[in-house]
Enzyme design. Structure first.
Site, PDB file in Angstrom:
ATOM      1  N   SER A  23       8.419  10.808  18.413  1.00 51.99           N
ATOM      2  CA  SER A  23       7.998   9.772  19.361  1.00 51.99           C
ATOM      3  C   SER A  23       8.880   9.811  20.618  1.00 51.99           C
ATOM      4  O   SER A  23       8.912  10.820  21.319  1.00 51.99           O
ATOM      5  CB  SER A  23       8.036   8.411  18.663  1.00 51.99           C
ATOM      6  OG  SER A  23       7.274   7.454  19.366  1.00 51.99           O
ATOM      7  N   HIS A  46       1.562   7.389  12.679  1.00 48.36           N
ATOM      8  CA  HIS A  46       2.570   7.759  13.665  1.00 48.36           C
ATOM      9  C   HIS A  46       3.928   8.044  13.013  1.00 48.36           C
ATOM     10  O   HIS A  46       4.653   8.935  13.465  1.00 48.36           O
ATOM     11  CB  HIS A  46       2.711   6.633  14.691  1.00 48.36           C
ATOM     12  CG  HIS A  46       3.674   6.945  15.803  1.00 48.36           C
ATOM     13  ND1 HIS A  46       3.571   8.086  16.578  1.00 48.36           N
ATOM     14  CD2 HIS A  46       4.761   6.267  16.269  1.00 48.36           C
ATOM     15  CE1 HIS A  46       4.547   8.099  17.483  1.00 48.36           C
ATOM     16  NE2 HIS A  46       5.282   7.018  17.310  1.00 48.36           N
TER      17      HIS A  46
END
Length: 257
Positions: free
Chosen positions: A84, A234
């Site tokens: 991320s 994610h």
């Protein structure tokens, strides 16, 4: 910038960078597995974990933090893995210092600018009056009024540190992170592509890396490969750790790293 880190194992260097609101502790379990064959460096990025706080925060600075860290610890080259926000730091580092980046691995992040998606989290964290908090359980209950997902609450509360006097404080530099949130969302760009071995690993259930992003990815990282981890969102490294580990290991072995 003084970065807090943990070093595990021996062998070729692998540096792992966490995401927004995270810390090196998020990667300890996988780090130990990678450390069976490598020197693994788990790093708290600036304004996160136990690393130094700064009034400034952007990817150019965080890439320079990594360069300084490597130079200060005698690491000439390393494979760099980032998730991320850490993925964008890793991208920026590879583009700015290609001679120091032996290979690039990006977990569920594209180089594009993203829309804001953490406003509710910032609001919840900033509204938490730590002077009234007497226990972690109480802090979780207070956060629960604004954040319904228990996994998200527990992840965020890893940033809570107990003071010697019994009170609590945030380890992360929350005001500065919020102030520079737009820069954290920003795209990664360069006129000079990184031509080293690269893999983008996305969660099969995540929408962070779309097929439509691939043209921009290849423009910056012409040797990039794409892998997907089935059943993962994610936080693919936490949701499907075995599959994620195997994907990273396979890439490193294929590149003889």
């Amino acid at each position: 910038m003084l970065l807090h880190f943990k070093e595990l194992g021996q062998g070729p260097a692998l540096i792992i960078l966490h995401g927004l609101f995270g810390s090196l502790d998020n990667w300890l379990t996988l780090g130990r597995r990678f450390a069976e064959h490598r020197s693994v460096y788990l790093i708290d990025q600036r304004n996160h974990g136990r690393s130094a706080h700064s009034d400034q925060m952007n990817y150019a600075l965080m890439a320079e933090d990594l360069k300084e860290f490597m130079s200060g610890h005698g690491i000439r080259q390393a494979a760099v893995l980032g998730h991320s926000m850490g993925g964008k730091t890793a991208m920026r580092f590879a583009l700015d210092h290609p001679d120091m980046c032996q290979a690039l691995m990006v977990a569920d992040m594209a180089p594009k600018r993203y829309d804001a998606g953490h406003d509710a989290i910032f609001e919840a964290l900033c509204s938490l009056d730590l002077s009234e908090v007497e226990s972690r359980q109480q802090a979780e209950e207070m956060l629960g009024q604004m954040i319904s997902d228990p996994d998200v609450r527990l992840f965020l509360l890893k940033n809570l540190s107990r003071e010697k006097d019994g009170g609590f404080r945030w380890k992360m530099n929350l005001p500065v992170i919020r102030e520079h949130y737009s820069e954290i969302l920003d795209s990664v760009q360069s006129d000079f592509p990184y031509d080293g071995p690269t893999v983008f690993i996305r969660g099969g259930r995540s929408g962070y890396v779309q097929d439509s992003d691939w043209t921009d990815i290849e423009a910056l990282f012409p040797r990039a490969k794409l892998e997907s981890v089935k059943g993962a969102g994610h936080w693919l490294h936490a949701e499907q750790p075995d599959a994620f580990y195997d994907t990273v290991n396979r890439f490193l072995e294929e590149e003889d790293l």
